[in-house]
Design a protein around this motif. Sequence first.
Motif, PDB file in Angstrom:
ATOM      1  N   ARG A  70     -51.342  -2.771  27.691  1.00  0.00           N
ATOM      2  CA  ARG A  70     -51.293  -3.395  29.005  1.00  0.00           C
ATOM      3  C   ARG A  70     -49.897  -3.948  29.260  1.00  0.00           C
ATOM      4  NH1 ARG A  70     -55.668  -2.390  32.445  1.00  0.00           N
ATOM      5  NH2 ARG A  70     -57.375  -1.787  31.078  1.00  0.00           N
ATOM      6  N   THR A  71     -49.632  -4.363  30.484  1.00  0.00           N
ATOM      7  CA  THR A  71     -48.364  -5.014  30.780  1.00  0.00           C
ATOM      8  C   THR A  71     -48.484  -6.508  30.494  1.00  0.00           C
ATOM      9  OG1 THR A  71     -48.892  -5.545  33.080  1.00  0.00           O
ATOM     10  CG2 THR A  71     -47.972  -3.343  32.630  1.00  0.00           C
ATOM     11  N   PRO A  72     -47.362  -7.185  30.225  1.00  0.00           N
ATOM     12  CA  PRO A  72     -47.421  -8.640  30.073  1.00  0.00           C
ATOM     13  C   PRO A  72     -48.023  -9.318  31.300  1.00  0.00           C
ATOM     14  CG  PRO A  72     -45.340  -7.833  29.217  1.00  0.00           C
ATOM     15  CD  PRO A  72     -46.014  -6.653  29.868  1.00  0.00           C
ATOM     16  N   ALA A  73     -47.720  -8.812  32.492  1.00  0.00           N
ATOM     17  CA  ALA A  73     -48.283  -9.411  33.713  1.00  0.00           C
ATOM     18  C   ALA A  73     -49.804  -9.303  33.704  1.00  0.00           C
ATOM     19  CB  ALA A  73     -47.702  -8.733  34.948  1.00  0.00           C
ATOM     20  N   GLN A  74     -50.330  -8.158  33.300  1.00  0.00           N
ATOM     21  CA  GLN A  74     -51.786  -7.999  33.259  1.00  0.00           C
ATOM     22  C   GLN A  74     -52.420  -8.961  32.258  1.00  0.00           C
ATOM     23  OE1 GLN A  74     -51.823  -3.778  32.418  1.00  0.00           O
ATOM     24  NE2 GLN A  74     -52.515  -3.282  34.489  1.00  0.00           N
ATOM     25  N   VAL A  75     -51.775  -9.173  31.135  1.00  0.00           N
ATOM     26  CA  VAL A  75     -52.293 -10.113  30.140  1.00  0.00           C
ATOM     27  C   VAL A  75     -52.308 -11.533  30.705  1.00  0.00           C
ATOM     28  CG1 VAL A  75     -51.787 -11.223  27.915  1.00  0.00           C
ATOM     29  CG2 VAL A  75     -51.677  -8.731  28.132  1.00  0.00           C
ATOM     30  N   ILE A  76     -51.240 -11.927  31.385  1.00  0.00           N
ATOM     31  CA  ILE A  76     -51.162 -13.271  31.958  1.00  0.00           C
ATOM     32  C   ILE A  76     -52.227 -13.465  33.030  1.00  0.00           C
ATOM     33  CG2 ILE A  76     -49.706 -14.809  33.343  1.00  0.00           C
ATOM     34  CD1 ILE A  76     -47.295 -13.333  31.889  1.00  0.00           C
ATOM     35  N   ILE A  77     -52.402 -12.472  33.880  1.00  0.00           N
ATOM     36  CA  ILE A  77     -53.417 -12.573  34.936  1.00  0.00           C
ATOM     37  C   ILE A  77     -54.808 -12.620  34.321  1.00  0.00           C
ATOM     38  CG2 ILE A  77     -54.448 -11.358  36.890  1.00  0.00           C
ATOM     39  CD1 ILE A  77     -51.543 -10.271  37.428  1.00  0.00           C
ATOM     40  N   ARG A  78     -55.042 -11.782  33.315  1.00  0.00           N
ATOM     41  CA  ARG A  78     -56.359 -11.774  32.661  1.00  0.00           C
ATOM     42  C   ARG A  78     -56.650 -13.124  32.006  1.00  0.00           C
ATOM     43  NH1 ARG A  78     -61.088  -9.301  33.432  1.00  0.00           N
ATOM     44  NH2 ARG A  78     -62.377 -10.397  31.934  1.00  0.00           N
ATOM     45  N   TRP A  79     -55.622 -13.747  31.435  1.00  0.00           N
ATOM     46  CA  TRP A  79     -55.785 -15.085  30.840  1.00  0.00           C
ATOM     47  C   TRP A  79     -56.279 -16.069  31.894  1.00  0.00           C
ATOM     48  CZ3 TRP A  79     -52.867 -19.500  32.126  1.00  0.00           C
ATOM     49  CH2 TRP A  79     -52.991 -20.602  31.268  1.00  0.00           C
ATOM     50  N   HIS A  80     -55.689 -16.030  33.097  1.00  0.00           N
ATOM     51  CA  HIS A  80     -56.154 -16.891  34.183  1.00  0.00           C
ATOM     52  C   HIS A  80     -57.633 -16.639  34.482  1.00  0.00           C
ATOM     53  CE1 HIS A  80     -51.891 -17.592  35.035  1.00  0.00           C
ATOM     54  NE2 HIS A  80     -52.229 -18.501  35.929  1.00  0.00           N
ATOM     55  N   LEU A  81     -57.980 -15.392  34.642  1.00  0.00           N
ATOM     56  CA  LEU A  81     -59.343 -15.068  35.069  1.00  0.00           C
ATOM     57  C   LEU A  81     -60.367 -15.510  34.034  1.00  0.00           C
ATOM     58  CD1 LEU A  81     -58.887 -11.513  36.652  1.00  0.00           C
ATOM     59  CD2 LEU A  81     -58.408 -13.775  37.615  1.00  0.00           C
ATOM     60  N   GLN A  82     -60.062 -15.308  32.754  1.00  0.00           N
ATOM     61  CA  GLN A  82     -61.029 -15.694  31.721  1.00  0.00           C
ATOM     62  C   GLN A  82     -61.167 -17.201  31.591  1.00  0.00           C
ATOM     63  OE1 GLN A  82     -60.270 -11.712  29.038  1.00  0.00           O
ATOM     64  NE2 GLN A  82     -60.970 -13.518  27.942  1.00  0.00           N
ATOM     65  N   HIS A  83     -60.145 -17.939  32.013  1.00  0.00           N
ATOM     66  CA  HIS A  83     -60.230 -19.402  32.057  1.00  0.00           C
ATOM     67  C   HIS A  83     -60.858 -19.899  33.358  1.00  0.00           C
ATOM     68  CE1 HIS A  83     -58.606 -21.351  28.536  1.00  0.00           C
ATOM     69  NE2 HIS A  83     -57.467 -20.690  28.563  1.00  0.00           N
ATOM     70  N   GLN A  84     -61.126 -18.985  34.292  1.00  0.00           N
ATOM     71  CA  GLN A  84     -61.600 -19.345  35.626  1.00  0.00           C
ATOM     72  C   GLN A  84     -60.544 -20.096  36.426  1.00  0.00           C
ATOM     73  OE1 GLN A  84     -64.974 -18.472  36.982  1.00  0.00           O
ATOM     74  NE2 GLN A  84     -64.417 -17.016  35.393  1.00  0.00           N
ATOM     75  N   PHE A  85     -59.275 -19.811  36.145  1.00  0.00           N
ATOM     76  CA  PHE A  85     -58.179 -20.286  36.975  1.00  0.00           C
ATOM     77  C   PHE A  85     -57.893 -19.205  38.026  1.00  0.00           C
ATOM     78  CE2 PHE A  85     -56.521 -22.024  32.711  1.00  0.00           C
ATOM     79  CZ  PHE A  85     -57.220 -23.205  32.846  1.00  0.00           C
ATOM     80  N   VAL A  86     -57.511 -19.622  39.219  1.00  0.00           N
ATOM     81  CA  VAL A  86     -57.121 -18.670  40.251  1.00  0.00           C
ATOM     82  C   VAL A  86     -55.667 -18.273  40.037  1.00  0.00           C
ATOM     83  CG1 VAL A  86     -56.859 -18.289  42.737  1.00  0.00           C
ATOM     84  CG2 VAL A  86     -58.763 -19.677  41.876  1.00  0.00           C
ATOM     85  N   GLU A  94     -60.737  -7.196  28.240  1.00  0.00           N
ATOM     86  CA  GLU A  94     -60.883  -8.626  27.981  1.00  0.00           C
ATOM     87  C   GLU A  94     -59.967  -9.036  26.848  1.00  0.00           C
ATOM     88  OE1 GLU A  94     -64.752 -10.171  27.349  1.00  0.00           O
ATOM     89  OE2 GLU A  94     -65.519  -9.579  29.317  1.00  0.00           O
ATOM     90  N   LEU A  95     -59.486 -10.239  26.938  1.00  0.00           N
ATOM     91  CA  LEU A  95     -58.736 -10.834  25.840  1.00  0.00           C
ATOM     92  C   LEU A  95     -59.712 -11.445  24.844  1.00  0.00           C
ATOM     93  CD1 LEU A  95     -56.017 -12.635  27.989  1.00  0.00           C
ATOM     94  CD2 LEU A  95     -55.724 -10.514  26.703  1.00  0.00           C
ATOM     95  N   SER A  96     -59.444 -11.255  23.571  1.00  0.00           N
ATOM     96  CA  SER A  96     -60.316 -11.821  22.540  1.00  0.00           C
ATOM     97  C   SER A  96     -60.130 -13.334  22.485  1.00  0.00           C
ATOM     98  CB  SER A  96     -59.968 -11.214  21.180  1.00  0.00           C
ATOM     99  OG  SER A  96     -58.674 -11.642  20.763  1.00  0.00           O
ATOM    100  N   ASP A  97     -61.056 -13.998  21.817  1.00  0.00           N
ATOM    101  CA  ASP A  97     -60.930 -15.443  21.622  1.00  0.00           C
ATOM    102  C   ASP A  97     -59.620 -15.777  20.917  1.00  0.00           C
ATOM    103  OD1 ASP A  97     -63.376 -15.779  22.801  1.00  0.00           O
ATOM    104  OD2 ASP A  97     -64.472 -16.053  20.915  1.00  0.00           O
ATOM    105  N   GLU A  98     -59.229 -14.933  19.958  1.00  0.00           N
ATOM    106  CA  GLU A  98     -57.973 -15.157  19.240  1.00  0.00           C
ATOM    107  C   GLU A  98     -56.771 -15.019  20.172  1.00  0.00           C
ATOM    108  OE1 GLU A  98     -55.483 -13.428  15.374  1.00  0.00           O
ATOM    109  OE2 GLU A  98     -57.475 -12.620  15.867  1.00  0.00           O
TER     110      GLU A  98
END
Length: 241
Positions: free
Chosen positions: A191-207, A228-232
């Motif tokens: 994935r791209t770093p941007a996709q990882v950062i955005i996915r981190w927001h979504l899994q935290h329920q941040f907009v 999905e990002l793992s818990d780790e």
Amino acid sequence: MPLLGFGTWQIKGKDAVRSTAAALEAGYRHLDTATVYGNESEVGRALAESGVARDDVFLTTKCPPNRIGRELDTLRESLDALQTDHVDLWLIHWPGDDNVAVWRAFAEAQEAGLAREIGVSNFDADLLDEVTAAVGAKPAVNQIEWSPLKYDARVAEAHRSREVVLEGYSALRGGTLTDPDIAAIAERLGRTPAQVIIRWHLQHQFVAIPKSVNEDRIRSNADVGDFELSDEDMATLDSLS
């Protein structure tokens, strides 16, 4: 309120029309603009010409706090520019000299149906409590600078405990795209770093409201629903601040 939106800060003129249209075509259904961005007309034009129903799009704009006594006039000007009779979210763009007076006007706008939800931007927890106690209306959203490099569990909890949605801006700035830990996770996941950062927001329920004028990146930033990002991974990202 969709957790993923399209930000339009610093995007002007034809670029604002083109990039907003590209975002809507890519599936974004949340647009973020502001009076001081000077692009509400362009965002409104792109939405009107997109073929996407207005009711299918969550539309946010913001009012500078120096419009004391002119808040509703400012909102009506925004509505005219955006070619709509209401916004889904109206924010005080940053704290001013009399936040309570401005917030009272925001509550009036919500009562009048000009804004379905009202909120703030760049407020801390004390200011959230101040306007809530004074007016009796709680901000639905607080939009603040936010990313894995800005993460603070205490700030996140302060929002959750008050039932105020935390919306992050500038998530792809400040070195996040070149951070080695973010880059390593992105490379491992393909994935791209941007996709990882955005996915981190979504899994935290941040907009998250990433912005770009590049149509490929606009589409890529929206392509975050099939991994999905793992818990780790989440713990690693949380520890970067």
